[in-house]
Design an enzyme around this catalytic site. Structure first.
Site, PDB file in Angstrom:
ATOM      1  N   ASP A 129       6.914  13.096  66.825  1.00 18.28           N
ATOM      2  CA  ASP A 129       7.637  13.736  67.928  1.00 18.28           C
ATOM      3  C   ASP A 129       8.423  14.943  67.406  1.00 18.28           C
ATOM      4  O   ASP A 129       9.024  15.694  68.169  1.00 18.28           O
ATOM      5  CB  ASP A 129       8.534  12.746  68.684  1.00 18.28           C
ATOM      6  N   SER A 130       8.383  15.139  66.074  1.00 15.24           N
ATOM      7  CA  SER A 130       8.963  16.357  65.479  1.00 15.24           C
ATOM      8  C   SER A 130       8.283  17.611  66.021  1.00 15.24           C
ATOM      9  O   SER A 130       8.839  18.705  65.911  1.00 15.24           O
ATOM     10  CB  SER A 130       8.847  16.314  63.954  1.00 15.24           C
ATOM     11  N   ASP A 183       3.403   8.964  67.624  1.00 17.84           N
ATOM     12  CA  ASP A 183       4.841   8.696  67.641  1.00 17.84           C
ATOM     13  C   ASP A 183       5.307   8.487  69.076  1.00 17.84           C
ATOM     14  O   ASP A 183       5.225   9.409  69.903  1.00 17.84           O
ATOM     15  CB  ASP A 183       5.556   9.924  67.043  1.00 17.84           C
ATOM     16  N   LYS A 218       4.008   4.625  66.253  1.00 17.32           N
ATOM     17  CA  LYS A 218       5.261   4.477  65.487  1.00 17.32           C
ATOM     18  C   LYS A 218       6.416   4.366  66.482  1.00 17.32           C
ATOM     19  O   LYS A 218       6.432   5.083  67.494  1.00 17.32           O
ATOM     20  CB  LYS A 218       5.487   5.682  64.560  1.00 17.32           C
ATOM     21  N   GLU A 272      10.702   4.131  66.648  1.00 17.83           N
ATOM     22  CA  GLU A 272      11.979   4.248  65.939  1.00 17.83           C
ATOM     23  C   GLU A 272      12.893   3.068  66.288  1.00 17.83           C
ATOM     24  O   GLU A 272      12.877   2.578  67.418  1.00 17.83           O
ATOM     25  CB  GLU A 272      12.686   5.561  66.326  1.00 17.83           C
ATOM     26  N   GLU A 316      13.684   6.913  56.629  1.00 22.19           N
ATOM     27  CA  GLU A 316      14.057   8.337  56.672  1.00 22.19           C
ATOM     28  C   GLU A 316      15.535   8.505  56.311  1.00 22.19           C
ATOM     29  O   GLU A 316      16.412   7.803  56.837  1.00 22.19           O
ATOM     30  CB  GLU A 316      13.783   8.912  58.080  1.00 22.19           C
TER      31      GLU A 316
END
Ligand code: KIV
Length: 263
Positions: free
Chosen positions: A44-45, A83, A112, A114, A181
């Site tokens: 999502d970056s 993501d 993924k 978070e 991270e």
């Protein structure tokens, strides 16, 4: 050449480092795949890196799927991870599995998510329903408003305790790997040693089972300043600017097109 599975990734732990990168488009996915990158993450970056949003909370499922489908078309070997964006998995388990399913239909091998303890129930639900999940703890950018900034984790006893607990809970919930991270190196090392599944570090030191970075950071395409853990393998911004200036000059001076470049 065969497609890697989550089992190939798990079996690398303790034997071979896992190499992961983000990708957001077909051409880069192809290049990374041909280079032998093990895991390609449509992070999502992309929200800040390519779309110019100020953080990763802004991006939608629909936007993520456009990039994911492009990347999927470029991959033959790497494990592709999508993501799950902010609010795509928090509202309800039903919405989470529907959205995770969209990533799988788009060509992903896993998603993924978070968050540690906060996300464990949804992780367990997806895994039970056949969707492999990669965890992501530490400096989790989707929690930036709560964290009050991008802050390295694992600096206090309380934070270390939470990280270790989160990692264990995610492993028990069935994740096949965990991204660590922005975590102090010694804490990431202990977590890595504590788990049977691999850890993939980003700003988490030398002892994780693998490393992941944002591809446009290491190529110097995103604008500085870069986080401390980013190593520049190229300086694309400068090289692109040089190329663009040459093109501009050629057009202005009448050097482009030449006789060879006309019909
Ligand atoms: O969105 C992303 O690119 C990520 C990685 C950097 C782990 O989550």
């Amino acid at each position: 050449m065969r497609k890697l599975t989550i089992h190939d990734i798990i079996s690398k732990k303790g034997k071979e480092k896992i190499v992961a990168l983000t990708a957001y488009d077909y051409q880069m996915a192809k290049l990374e795949d041909e280079t032998g990158i093990d895991i390609i993450l449509v992070g999502d970056s992309v929200s800040n890196v390519l779309l110019g949003y100020d953080n990763t909370l802004r991006i939608s499922m629909d936007e993520m799927l456009v990039f994911t489908k492009a990347v999927a078309r470029g991959i033959k070997r790497a494990l592709l991870v999508g993501d799950m964006p902010f609010l795509s998995f928090q509202v309800s388990k039903e919405e989470a599995i529907k959205n995770a399913g969209e990533f799988i239909k788009a060509g992903c091998d896993a998603v993924k998510i978070e968050g540690g303890e906060e996300s464990v129930n949804v992780v367990e639900y997806l895994v039970k329903n056949g969707i492999p999940v990669m965890g992501h703890i530490g400096l989790t950018p989707q929690w930036i408003l709560k964290m009050g900034g991008y802050k390295v984790q694992g600096k206090t006893e309380e934070s270390i305790k939470k990280l270790k607990k989160d990692a264990k809970l995610l492993e028990e919930a069935g994740v096949f790997s965990i991204v660590l991270e922005g975590v102090k190196e010694e804490v990431a090392k202990e977590i890595t040693e504590d788990l049977k599944i691999p850890t993939i570090g980003i700003g988490a030191g030398r002892f994780c089972d693998g490393q992941i970075l944002v591809v446009w950071d290491i190529l110097g395409y995103t604008a500085p300043p870069y986080p401390k853990f980013v190593r520049l393998y190229e300086n694309l911004r400068e090289r692109i600017k040089e190329a663009l200036s040459k093109f501009r000059e050629d057009v202005i001076k009448g050097n482009y097109p030449s006789e060879k470049e006309i019909y």
